[in-house]
Motif scaffolding. Structure first.
Motif, PDB file in Angstrom:
ATOM      1  N   TYR A 131       0.845  -1.200   0.000  1.00 52.79           N
ATOM      2  CA  TYR A 131       0.000   0.000   0.000  1.00 52.79           C
ATOM      3  C   TYR A 131       0.885   1.256   0.000  1.00 52.79           C
ATOM      4  O   TYR A 131       1.693   1.458   0.914  1.00 52.79           O
ATOM      5  N   TYR A 172       5.229  -4.736   7.753  1.00 53.51           N
ATOM      6  CA  TYR A 172       3.888  -4.228   7.474  1.00 53.51           C
ATOM      7  C   TYR A 172       3.256  -5.171   6.454  1.00 53.51           C
ATOM      8  O   TYR A 172       3.760  -5.310   5.325  1.00 53.51           O
ATOM      9  N   LYS A 246     -13.959   2.000   4.713  1.00 53.31           N
ATOM     10  CA  LYS A 246     -14.495   1.182   3.636  1.00 53.31           C
ATOM     11  C   LYS A 246     -15.825   0.538   4.014  1.00 53.31           C
ATOM     12  O   LYS A 246     -16.498  -0.035   3.170  1.00 53.31           O
ATOM     13  N   ARG A 253     -13.359   9.812   9.096  1.00 48.58           N
ATOM     14  CA  ARG A 253     -11.943   9.647   9.444  1.00 48.58           C
ATOM     15  C   ARG A 253     -11.796   8.899  10.778  1.00 48.58           C
ATOM     16  O   ARG A 253     -11.103   9.364  11.690  1.00 48.58           O
TER      17      ARG A 253
END
Ligand SMILES: Cc1ncc(COP(=O)(O)O)c(C=O)c1O
Length: 405
Positions: A131, A172, A246, A253
């Motif tokens: 990402y 990650y 999503k 936020r």
């Protein structure tokens, strides 16, 4: 004397550079362009009526309304953290609200964790591809990236082991419907990843932003749920990042970090130094929306996105030449294209915007080592099914033309 900005701006801040792709993609918003470039949810699926009611109820209730407009604690609203803890428990991850910090989207969680765990030259393991937003957050700390390759079952274990053996202690990873490839890890691969991390005392940052968008029924447990903690929620090796972007709406936020208490305590101090806390009213609304809407709304999202995914896959099957391969994601928003070696997807994008009126994101930006020149990310989330099919047909025609040149 004029200000010498180049001398003044700190090195960390200079690590971020504007992307030329972003400039190219500015035209992707035009109505004549079919855009597979966005990484955003479909606004047609936002539960507007529920929000109307929630805001009305909240502002009509004197005490709750005033409370939701006040400052609040940095950890996040207890009611919201309780909801998250219950939801995690339902998926097999038993944690307490002391393990949760509410963040301004998962993106702030990534930034906080980068500031907590990285420093110049320290290694961070990332998937190839990974990402882009996470790498932007990490790059502010000027770490050294150790990229590991992926196969259809997850990360290549020998490479993960070698990365930790080489000294890296933070990885990650996005095991569910990854952005950008849409791939997920199998259960066996998840267990093996955890075993390797434990062997080295390494930390895994698990990005679960898309985990609830599953279209095939069976959901594989998260790394957080599989993390062996012997009943001690503070003994794990996994830090999970979650988000409502999503599943509810991105504009609230609201995201969260789930981590051992020592980590949360540090992150709370960092939050106090940067933004005090996430908007109280947004947290309150998110909490009410999650209570009112889940799990029914998730089914609505899954049905809608499944249909779009199926439409895009059917169009790819019908129109793409056999030398183009692509992933078949079981959830999320993305399909990953691998083109023949002779096609540079950045150049293809310029032609696609001009001739085929189609936008996508060239894949190279998602690689920490700038490889992947012949790859591309397609999102099926925002376009209508008819436009998805026609757009893929035009893109396939262009690819055939470029390949034969
Ligand atoms: C994999 C992944 N993680 C994190 C984020 C950040 O999401 P947010 O900050 O909106 O929660 C995104 C956004 O697109 C994403 O794709």
């Amino acid at each position: 004397m004029t200000v010498q900005w180049n001398d003044l701006i700190a090195r960390d801040a200079r690590a971020l550079t504007a992307s030329e792709i972003r400039d190219l993609l500015k035209v992707a918003d035009r109505p004549e362009i079919t855009s597979f470039a966005g990484g955003v949810p479909d606004p047609a699926l936002f539960p507007l009526d529920t929000f109307k009611t929630i805001y009305h109820d909240l502002t009509s209730d004197e005490a709750a309304g005033r409370r939701s407009l006040q400052y609040s604690i940095s950890e996040g609203l207890p009611a919201l953290r309780h909801w998250i803890v219950d939801d995690l428990a339902a998926s097999g991850a038993v944690r307490s609200i002391d393990n949760i910090l509410i963040t301004c989207g998962a993106q702030q969680g990534l930034d906080l964790l980068a500031r907590l765990l990285l420093e110049p030259g320290r290694e961070i393991v990332v998937e190839k591809p990974s990402y882009l937003g996470a790498m932007q957050a990490f790059s502010m700390r000027r770490p050294t990236y150790v990229g590991i390759n992926m196969d259809d079952d997850g990360p290549v274990l020998a490479e993960l082991d070698a990365a930790f053996a080489g000294g890296a202690r933070v990885a990650y990873l996005a095991p569910d419907f990854q952005n950008p490839t849409g791939r997920s890890y199998t259960l066996e691969r998840r267990l093996a990843v955890l075993e390797i991390a434990r062997k080295y005392g390494a930390v895994i940052l698990e990005d679960a932003a898309y985990s609830k968008l599953s279209y095939e029924g069976d959901v594989v447990p998260s790394l957080l749920a599989l993390d062996e903690v012997d009943g001690d929620p503070d003994a794990g090796t996994v830090i999970q990042l979650g988000s409502f972007s999503k599943t509810l709406v991105p504009a609230l936020r609201i995201g969260w970090v789930c981590a051992p208490r020592t980590v949360i305590e540090r992150l709370v101090l960092m939050t106090q130094a940067s933004d005090l806390h996430v908007s109280t009213v947004n947290q309150e609304v998110a909490c009410r929306a999650a209570r009112d809407l889940f799990p029914g709304h998730l089914e609505t999202l899954r049905d809608a996105y499944r249909h779009k995914r199926d439409t895009m896959l059917a169009a790819l099957d019908e129109f793409m030449p056999e030398y183009v391969s692509y992933t078949r994601p079981e959830g999320g928003m993305f399909i990953w294209l691998t083109l023949p070696e002779n096609i540079d997807s950045r150049q293809l994008l310029a032609q696609a915007l001009e001739d085929a009126k189609v936008a996508f994101v060239p894949g190279q930006a998602f690689f920490c080592d700038q490889s992947g020149r012949n790859t591309a990310r397609l999102s099926f989330a925002t376009e209508k099914p008819e436009r998805i099919r026609n757009g893929i047909e035009r893109l396939a025609l262009l690819i055939k033309r470029v390949h034969n040149q």
